[in-house]
Enzyme design. Structure first.
Site, short mmCIF file in Angstrom:
data_model
loop_
_atom_site.label_atom_id
_atom_site.label_comp_id
_atom_site.label_asym_id
_atom_site.label_seq_id
_atom_site.Cartn_x
_atom_site.Cartn_y
_atom_site.Cartn_z
N ASN A 155 -8.13 3.51 -44.09
CA ASN A 155 -8.68 3.07 -42.80
C ASN A 155 -7.41 3.03 -41.95
OD1 ASN A 155 -8.00 0.85 -44.20
ND2 ASN A 155 -9.30 -0.33 -43.06
N ARG A 163 3.61 -1.03 -44.41
CA ARG A 163 3.75 -2.51 -44.56
C ARG A 163 3.91 -2.65 -45.89
NH1 ARG A 163 -1.71 -5.43 -42.58
NH2 ARG A 163 -2.58 -5.28 -44.49
N GLU A 462 1.72 -9.91 -46.80
CA GLU A 462 2.34 -8.81 -46.07
C GLU A 462 2.99 -9.35 -44.88
OE1 GLU A 462 0.79 -4.80 -48.64
OE2 GLU A 462 -0.75 -5.91 -47.08
#
Length: 481
Positions: A155, A163, A462
């Site tokens: 997605n 990331r 993250e």
């Protein structure tokens, strides 16, 4: 190694599996038309382990590279991605289907992780202190953990890759990236850009495979792999945690979400709908942070629902590459089937359709932007992550009631609160069981902030400084100097 693919994407594939290994290819399709875009290598277990070989061989030199040198390379990655934002966005829109606006936003957001971690790479300086007894000094250093396996979803094919890649490289770790089979081309492009920016061979390795479970399992059981970072469903995350337990891997998990979007009785309806259009329709609702359960105070339900229905009805469906498109396709036909089934179930349970509620008659994996009202609180569409362009509005009467409803889930990734009273909003943010809460905002992601969830929405974080620590080990040294 280079694998020859149909133009215009053949030059993206670098670091492919050795040609003597027996493997096929994975076809990549445009979800707006079903047409073939390209094919990529379908890696075997041997190919996955060969990628681990390459990463392990590169580890010594990369960890010995000074933090400043790593930082300069990461900053160059950001510069090149920024220069090539249009190219990256075009590829995202083609293989993912998201609108051009969304794709450009993702390309910029993805690049920003390289800039952020270029600045963080030089700041993992450790600590020096004196023990409480005064008998010795306490030295703490942060060291790269080793080879990291990164598993990313379809997605956000650029942002979910960077990331993870950026903090791992900043920490001094080489990586093996296993992107989703639906959207691998963007990952190959990012790897190409990183190579051009000066990332040494073997530090970033891309493995595309239709045998995800088999290949990832083999890599996780290789003793040279010491970290796993996964973004995807809670179900798959649980399975990977079982695998990671065998070799006690450090694991970071960003899993499913079922985000509540709470509209209190003092909220401004126009501002609410502006925020909802972002929180709900970013990537056509195919986001783990998407507003899934829209709780609106009963006094505002009619106003908010009709304003939202007007905005949804105005969205033009079409290919993501068309600048006029306001809602692109879902990723594939299975995704459309799931959304359609949840809408049909909600309507059968008493929900009303204000707009949409159907599959358009056209090629591609489309579902019409849909607004549902009078949705029963226990409907499947409220209990499950819909992952599509469907806004399900549930009425509530009190703050306590809506907090209980919002927390009544095994997930806890993101939540949204709209109110004219900031103190009230912050108080509610503290009561919500979510790793991230946006107050009077429809967008909460930021490279400088820790991204992650609670309960079964994940482990670790993250982004922010915390994101780099996921790829590092703390070493304590006691000395009497």
């Amino acid at each position: 190694m280079t694998t020859h693919l149909p133009s215009p994407y053949s030059d993206l594939i670098i670091g492919a599996a050795p040609p003597n290994r027996r493997r096929g290819t994975i076809d990549v399709f445009d979800p707006s038309s079903g047409k073939l875009l390209s094919s990529v290598p379908d890696a075997t277990v041997g190919d996955g382990l060969a990628a681990v070989d390459a990463a392990a061989e590169a580890f010594g030199a990369w960890r010995a590279t000074s933090p400043r040198s790593r930082a300069e390379i990461l900053r160059r990655c950001w510069e090149l991605m920024t220069e090539r934002q249009e190219e990256i966005a075009e590829l995202i829109a083609l293989e993912n289907g998201k609108t051009r606006t969304d794709a450009l936003g993702e390309a910029a957001y993805a690049a920003e992780f390289f800039r952020w971690y270029s600045e963080e790479a030089v700041r993992a300086v450790g600590q020096l202190g004196t023990s409480p007894s005064g008998a010795n000094r306490i030295m703490v250093s942060y060291e790269p953990i080793g080879v990291a396996v990164l598993v990313t979803p379809w997605n956000f094919p650029a942002a979910m890759a960077t990331r993870k890649i950026a903090p791992a490289l900043a920490a001094g770790c080489p990586v093996v990236l296993k992107p989703a089979s639906e959207t691998p081309l963007t990952s190959y492009l990012i790897a190409r850009i990183c190579s051009e920016a000066g990332v040494p061979d073997g530090v970033i390795n891309v493995v595309t495979t239709s045998r995800s479970g088999e290949v990832v399992r083999a890599m996780l059981h290789d003793p040279r792999v010491r970290a796993l970072s996964f973004t995807g469903s809670t179900e798959v995350g649980r399975a990977l945690l079982h695998e990671a337990a065998d070799t006690v891997l450090k694991s970071s998990m960003e899993l499913g979400g079922n985000a509540p979007f709470i509209v209190l009785d003092d909220a401004e309806p126009d501002e609410v709908v502006d925020g909802l259009m972002i929180a709900k329709m970013r990537n056509g609702g195919q986001a783990c942070t998407a507003a899934n359960r829209i709780y609106v105070h009963r006094s505002l339900v009619e106003k908010v629902s009709h304003l939202l229905a007007e905005r949804f009805a105005d969205l033009v469906m079409g290919p993501g590459t068309d600048p006029a498109t306001g809602c692109g396709p879902l990723i594939n036909g299975r995704a459309v089937d799931k959304v359609a089934a949840l809408v049909e179930s909600a309507v059968a349970a008493g929900a009303r359709v204000l707009t949409g509620g159907e599959r358009p008659v056209r090629e591609g994996s489309f579902y019409a932007p849909t607004v549902l009202v009078d949705v029963p609180p226990q409907a499947d569409i409220v209990r499950e992550e819909v992952f599509g362009p469907v806004a399900s509005i549930v009425a509530f009467d009190s703050d306590d009631e809506v907090v209980r409803a919002a927390n009544d889930t095994h997930l806890g990734l993101a939540a949204y609160v709209y109110t004219a009273d900031l103190r009230r909003g912050l108080r509610m943010a503290g009561e919500l069981e979510a790793g991230m809460v946006a107050v009077n905002r429809g967008l909460l992601s930021d490279p400088a902030a820790p991204f992650g969830g609670v309960k079964e929405s994940g482990l670790g974080r993250e982004g922010g400084f915390e994101g780099m620590l996921e790829f590092m080990e703390s070493k304590y040294v006691a000395t009497s100097w």
